[in-house]
Write an enzyme that holds these catalytic residues in place. Structure first.
Site, mmCIF file in Angstrom:
data_model
loop_
_atom_site.group_PDB
_atom_site.id
_atom_site.type_symbol
_atom_site.label_atom_id
_atom_site.label_comp_id
_atom_site.label_asym_id
_atom_site.label_seq_id
_atom_site.Cartn_x
_atom_site.Cartn_y
_atom_site.Cartn_z
ATOM 1 N N SER A 43 0.815 -1.222 0.000
ATOM 2 C CA SER A 43 0.000 0.000 0.000
ATOM 3 C C SER A 43 0.848 1.272 0.000
ATOM 4 O O SER A 43 2.027 1.262 0.368
ATOM 5 C CB SER A 43 -0.923 0.008 1.215
ATOM 6 O OG SER A 43 -1.712 -1.147 1.240
HETATM 7 C C1 LIG Z 1 -3.344 -3.833 -0.495
HETATM 8 S S1 LIG Z 1 -2.898 -5.508 -0.447
HETATM 9 C C2 LIG Z 1 -1.600 -5.724 0.714
HETATM 10 C C3 LIG Z 1 -1.470 -4.737 1.812
HETATM 11 C C4 LIG Z 1 -0.412 -5.122 2.801
HETATM 12 N N1 LIG Z 1 -0.841 -4.684 4.101
HETATM 13 C C5 LIG Z 1 0.933 -4.550 2.410
HETATM 14 O O1 LIG Z 1 1.267 -3.466 2.813
HETATM 15 O O2 LIG Z 1 1.640 -5.224 1.639
HETATM 16 C C6 LIG Z 1 -4.303 -6.287 0.310
HETATM 17 C C7 LIG Z 1 -4.181 -7.792 0.485
HETATM 18 O O3 LIG Z 1 -5.430 -8.288 0.970
HETATM 19 C C8 LIG Z 1 -5.507 -9.643 0.575
HETATM 20 N N2 LIG Z 1 -6.871 -10.122 0.800
HETATM 21 C C9 LIG Z 1 -7.988 -9.892 0.071
HETATM 22 N N3 LIG Z 1 -9.049 -10.495 0.638
HETATM 23 C C10 LIG Z 1 -8.588 -11.125 1.772
HETATM 24 C C11 LIG Z 1 -9.189 -11.917 2.783
HETATM 25 N N4 LIG Z 1 -10.491 -12.231 2.755
HETATM 26 N N5 LIG Z 1 -8.429 -12.384 3.802
HETATM 27 C C12 LIG Z 1 -7.111 -12.115 3.828
HETATM 28 N N6 LIG Z 1 -6.459 -11.377 2.888
HETATM 29 C C13 LIG Z 1 -7.199 -10.892 1.870
HETATM 30 C C14 LIG Z 1 -5.023 -9.600 -0.867
HETATM 31 O O4 LIG Z 1 -4.630 -10.878 -1.332
HETATM 32 C C15 LIG Z 1 -3.880 -8.586 -0.772
HETATM 33 O O5 LIG Z 1 -2.627 -9.226 -0.622
#
Ligand SMILES: C[S@@+](CC[C@H](N)C(=O)[O-])C[C@H]1O[C@@H](n2cnc3c(N)ncnc32)[C@H](O)[C@@H]1O
Length: 191
Positions: A43
């Protein structure tokens, strides 16, 4: 130390480039989301800073990090709670779970872990309740199943339909406050 100083200290201690693919590390200083593969992103730093400020994390708290992706937010939260706290990162994409765990290994914190998210529910109900929940993917509506994983008085920061949303669990209906619009990858919601 004030919460603002602790947040600044956490960003100093945890280097974003350690949570980016090798070919993206040169962009770590840019204030934008960066691709980490599997159509997911690390992010935007100002967004992460705003979310963590809204989350008001204190040392010693139990925190759930939903959508931990690269592990960056998980490591930042681990620094904020310190050794008397606990941080549980969950991620849906198995390859990112393994990569996030490898990234986190550069910052040994025995109180921080990353695990595979369940496909049939959000969060980790069996580890609840949490003092704080950070969700880094956009929900269609406020997921009750995550509100239920908060302690009474606990806070969750979650984008809902593009609006940054702060939720406090109470004895009755949760209080909900909106804090501007943000673009996020979608939260994959079971069912
Ligand atoms: C914006 S990205 C990663 C943000 C992370 N905090 C970072 O800084 O790298 C959001 C993540 O949410 C995950 N995601 C989506 N739905 C999810 C769920 N139901 N449970 C867990 N992770 C999920 C996606 O696979 C993705 O890797």
């Amino acid at each position: 130390m004030s919460s603002r100083d602790r947040l600044r200290e956490a960003f100093r201690a945890i280097h974003r480039e350690d949570f980016l693919p090798p070919d993206q590390r040169g962009f770590a200083g840019q204030d934008r989301a960066i691709q980490i593969g599997y159509q997911q992103t690390n992010s935007q730093p100002t967004t992460v800073a705003n979310m963590l400020a809204l989350l008001e994390v204190e040392p010693g708290q139990r925190v759930l990090d939903v959508g931990c992706g690269s592990g960056w937010t998980t490591a930042l939260l681990g620094t904020l709670v310190g050794p008397t706290g606990e941080v549980y990162g969950v991620e849906l994409v198995p390859e990112l779970v393994a990569w996030g765990q490898d990234n986190l290994a550069a910052y040994p914190m025995r109180w921080v872990s990353i695990s595979q998210a369940a496909e049939d529910t959000l969060g980790i109900p069996e580890r609840a309740p949490f003092d704080r929940i950070l969700v880094s993917a956009d929900a269609r509506s406020l997921p009750d199943v995550l509100v239920e994983q908060l302690k009474v008085g606990g806070l969750m920061v979650i984008p809902v339909a593009g609006r940054m949303t702060v939720v406090r669990r109470t004895d009755g209906e949760p209080t909900v406050v909106h804090h501007g619009n943000y673009a996020f990858v979608p939260l994959i919601e079971p069912g």
